[in-house]
Design an enzyme around this catalytic site. Structure first.
Site, short mmCIF file in Angstrom:
data_model
loop_
_atom_site.label_atom_id
_atom_site.label_comp_id
_atom_site.label_asym_id
_atom_site.label_seq_id
_atom_site.Cartn_x
_atom_site.Cartn_y
_atom_site.Cartn_z
N ARG A 165 26.12 36.68 42.39
CA ARG A 165 27.40 37.31 42.02
C ARG A 165 27.18 38.75 41.55
O ARG A 165 28.01 39.63 41.80
CB ARG A 165 28.13 36.49 40.94
CG ARG A 165 27.38 36.39 39.62
CD ARG A 165 28.17 35.70 38.54
NE ARG A 165 27.38 35.51 37.35
CZ ARG A 165 27.82 35.68 36.11
NH1 ARG A 165 29.07 36.07 35.90
NH2 ARG A 165 27.03 35.47 35.08
N GLU A 218 45.81 31.96 42.04
CA GLU A 218 44.88 31.94 43.17
C GLU A 218 45.55 31.81 44.53
O GLU A 218 45.06 32.36 45.53
CB GLU A 218 43.86 30.81 42.98
CG GLU A 218 42.90 31.02 41.82
CD GLU A 218 43.48 30.62 40.46
OE1 GLU A 218 42.85 30.90 39.43
OE2 GLU A 218 44.59 30.01 40.44
#
Length: 307
Positions: A6, A54
């Site tokens: 990440r 989302e």
């Protein structure tokens, strides 16, 4: 140890953003964790925080792609693939739009956040979608290469990223090839086929097996879909059996795809190491990896039991 994938993603985003002004980034109020904050700082006019929404994240990304932008949409994997699945299916994959879903905190190594936040089914969900490509980089260098590739690739891409620091496997000379596996070590006794953070553990297990005279071929599979059928068929023909390793459910992930390939081309025994059809729980990443057998020691044990 190297960077978490990440972290490498966040750095790579800034690079591709500087090179291509059509690259835009969206996040669901997690930019500090997904590491998209660096892009937001450099290119604030091309960054959108949609909030804790989302489905909207996927929908807005689809809209931007329909106008020629290259959106990277980021949140935790469990929300990206679970909460937004229907939007990804109907608004991104069905019209085959150029959206990149870069989901972080995948797998059980999310740790103390617990089973509700540990995505162990995301590869299976994304694999099932027509037009979707699925990529799971193993380390920081490969992540950078994957992000560069994804920005140029036409069509939906799911990129699975982790929270933990990842061991370095590749150096600066490495170039990612879409749809191709990488043979890291030679061997004819067993083929250990791994992806993500399990690739480093597979390499270490192969070294340990040498002590007992067992020659293990280690194959890293960064692209789960489309899978490298040739490298798997070759391994099936040239080794006695295959062991797959993934930080994902044994159902629908790398192991299932490898078994599907071998059943159609060159049937051989495929033993799957992964999360055995259970949810995660709250514990340290190390404790969870140990509990679910995602360790060097267990890979060695499984190979010896089946040799």
């Amino acid at each position: 140890m190297g960077l978490a994938t990440r972290e490498a993603y966040g750095k790579a985003l800034v690079k591709v953003g500087a090179e291509n002004k059509d690259v835009v980034v969206l996040d669901a109020d997690l930019s500090g964790s997904t590491k998209t904050a660096g892009f937001a700082k450099e290119f604030s006019d091309r960054f959108v925080n949609v909030g804790i929404a989302e489905q909207n994240l996927a929908g807005v990304a689809a809209g931007l792609a329909s106008y020629g932008k290259i959106p990277f949409a980021s949140t935790f994997a469990v929300f990206a693939t679970g909460r937004a699945f229907e939007i990804i299916r109907n608004s991104i994959c069905y019209p085959n739009l150029n959206v990149k879903i870069a989901a972080t905190h995948a797998g059980i190594t999310v740790g103390e956040d617990g089973g509700s936040h540990q995505s162990i089914e995301d590869i299976a969900l994304m694999n099932a979608l027509p037009n979707m490509s699925v990529i799971v980089p193993a380390d920081a260098r490969e992540t950078e290469e994957v992000i560069k590739y994804a920005a140029k690739h036409e069509g939906p891409v799911y990129i699975r990223l982790g929270r933990l620091a990842a061991e370095d496997i590749f150096d600066e000379s490495y170039t990612y090839e879409f749809g191709k596996g990488v043979e890291l070590t030679e061997g004819s006794d067993v083929a250990i086929v791994a992806t993500g953070l399990m690739t480093a553990k597979a390499k270490e297990a192969a070294e340990a097996l040498k002590v007992d005279g067992i020659q293990a071929r280690v194959i890293h599979i960064p692209t789960i879909k489309p899978i490298d059928r040739d490298i798997i068929e070759k391994a099936a023909k040239e080794t006695k059996f295959i062991v797959t390793c993934e930080e994902h459910s044994v159902i629908g992930g790398l192991g299932s795809v490898v078994a599907s390939v071998t059943s159609e081309t060159y049937p051989t025994k495929v033993v799957k190491i992964g999360v055995d059809d259970v949810f995660g729980e709250s514990a340290t990443p190390a404790e969870l990896l140990e509990k679910h057998g995602l360790t060097v020691e267990n890979i060695v044990k499984v190979v010896k039991e089946n040799i």
